[in-house]
Scaffold this motif. Structure first.
Motif, PDB file in Angstrom:
ATOM      1  N   ASP A 163       7.096  16.397   9.190  1.00  0.00           N
ATOM      2  CA  ASP A 163       5.721  16.133  10.070  1.00  0.00           C
ATOM      3  C   ASP A 163       5.621  16.676  11.565  1.00  0.00           C
ATOM      4  O   ASP A 163       5.100  16.386  12.241  1.00  0.00           O
ATOM      5  CB  ASP A 163       5.575  14.513  10.281  1.00  0.00           C
ATOM      6  N   ARG A 174       0.877  10.495   9.033  1.00  0.00           N
ATOM      7  CA  ARG A 174       0.419  10.196   7.565  1.00  0.00           C
ATOM      8  C   ARG A 174       0.668   8.939   7.012  1.00  0.00           C
ATOM      9  O   ARG A 174       1.650   8.349   7.402  1.00  0.00           O
ATOM     10  CB  ARG A 174       0.907  11.542   6.696  1.00  0.00           C
ATOM     11  N   GLN A 187      -5.616   5.385   5.679  1.00  0.00           N
ATOM     12  CA  GLN A 187      -6.105   6.829   5.963  1.00  0.00           C
ATOM     13  C   GLN A 187      -6.695   6.934   7.177  1.00  0.00           C
ATOM     14  O   GLN A 187      -6.651   7.976   7.871  1.00  0.00           O
ATOM     15  CB  GLN A 187      -7.053   7.300   4.863  1.00  0.00           C
ATOM     16  N   GLN A 190      -4.455   8.306  10.006  1.00  0.00           N
ATOM     17  CA  GLN A 190      -3.957   9.625   9.779  1.00  0.00           C
ATOM     18  C   GLN A 190      -4.478  10.695  10.964  1.00  0.00           C
ATOM     19  O   GLN A 190      -5.890  10.652  11.175  1.00  0.00           O
ATOM     20  CB  GLN A 190      -4.315  10.207   8.513  1.00  0.00           C
TER      21      GLN A 190
END
Length: 335
Positions: A163, A174, A187, A190
């Protein structure tokens, strides 16, 4: 509707099991903590069946809780209790509509807003100390990333080596709940967070020279690691409490009159007992305030730290009246 005999512990287990399907482990922990207190109170009152819980007992619980915690904490507990009671209605453990009688504790606006914050000057002093004496250590990198990005510790802990994008440079946050690192907003949490080159160089030196070559229990390569694997959130918290003790970075002087040879807060596990140390969330507030004072637009700051504008303005932007006036000055026109 006839009620079904239901021991409080059984109701709590069923409630938490249902919640686990769609909330984070941290949220489950918070629910569990609040309900432990509620069930402790019911036990003290001799209540062994949820059938016997009524609005009067819930009001008594609130009063009992306020004897030991701040109103804001009690309010959060009462919200959990209300949700728990609503669940108990669905399993016929309490009368339908009981949850509507649970009134969250009233708090003033001042009580609602936490004042715990790390200032820009304090952050600069801490990072200068860490850069000199603990360069590219876990503590240095933890403090540096949290201050420079304003991210939550859940996002920090979730980072893997893959990452880290050295080309931009940036950190790619993430949501990976299936392998143990969910994000608070799933989500929606993110995002990619850009870094300056100086911060990127420290992270790269940490990866090359300090970080142990390990994988976590899911076979992933965590960015922040010990020889046992991915750092726990509690370890991250303890490092921040340690780094932010004033005597750690001000030359060993205690502003609270403690003996720096015998103070109990000198121990790594006890650093949070220092009245001058702060939690990781204080760095998040500090970043937001410093960014806004530097002229960074509210929407840009909000997207970077993954936070709505209203929450940012009310709970995280701790700029003084003078600082906020200065931010507006460049937009003012003589009329």
């Amino acid at each position: 509707m006839e009620l079904k005999p239901t021991p409080p512990q059984d109701a709590k287990k069923r409630y938490l099991k249902k919640k686990k399907s769609h909330v984070s482990k941290k949220t489950i922990y918070n629910y569990d903590t609040a309900l432990k207190r509620f069930l402790e109170f019911l036990d003290k009152r001799g209540i062994k069946d949820m059938n016997n819980v009524d609005s009067d007992e819930i009001v008594r619980f609130e009063s009992w809780r306020l004897d030991s915690v701040k109103p804001i904490t009690c309010r959060n507990d009462m919200r959990t209790v209300s949700n728990f009671i609503q669940f108990c209605e669905t399993i016929q453990a309490v009368p339908v509509g009981l949850h509507e009688l649970v009134v969250p504790t009233k708090v003033s606006e001042d009580e609602e807003i936490c004042e715990d914050i790390l200032t820009k000057q304090e952050a600069n002093d801490i990072l200068a100390h860490l850069g000199k004496y603990e360069y590219a250590s876990n503590r240095h990198v933890i403090t540096l990333i949290l201050w420079k990005t304003g991210m939550r510790i859940g996002g920090l802990r979730a980072l893997d080596l893959k990452d880290v994008d050295k080309s931009r440079p940036a950190l790619e946050i993430r949501h990976r709940p299936e392998t143990g690192t969910p994000l608070k907003r799933k989500q929606k949490g993110q995002r990619d967070v850009l870094l300056n080159w100086e911060t990127s160089d420290v992270i790269e030196d940490y990866i090359n020279d300090t970080r142990p070559n390990v994988k976590d229990d899911n076979g992933r390569e965590p960015l922040l690691a010990s020889r046992y694997g991915r750092l726990a959130e509690t370890t991250i918290q303890k490092n921040i409490y340690t780094a932010t003790r004033p005597c750690t970075y001000n030359g060993g002087k205690c502003p609270f009159g403690e003996d720096t040879d015998s103070c109990e807060a000198l121990a790594f596990d006890q650093a949070n007992k220092c009245p001058g140390s702060v939690s990781p969330h204080a760095l998040r507030r500090g970043y937001v305030t410093a960014a806004r004072n530097a002229g960074q637009p509210k929407d840009v700051t909000g997207e970077r730290v993954n936070m709505g504008g209203k929450v940012l303005e009310k709970h995280y932007d701790h700029g003084s009246y003078d600082e906020k006036a200065e931010r507006r000055s460049e937009y003012l026109r003589e009329i």
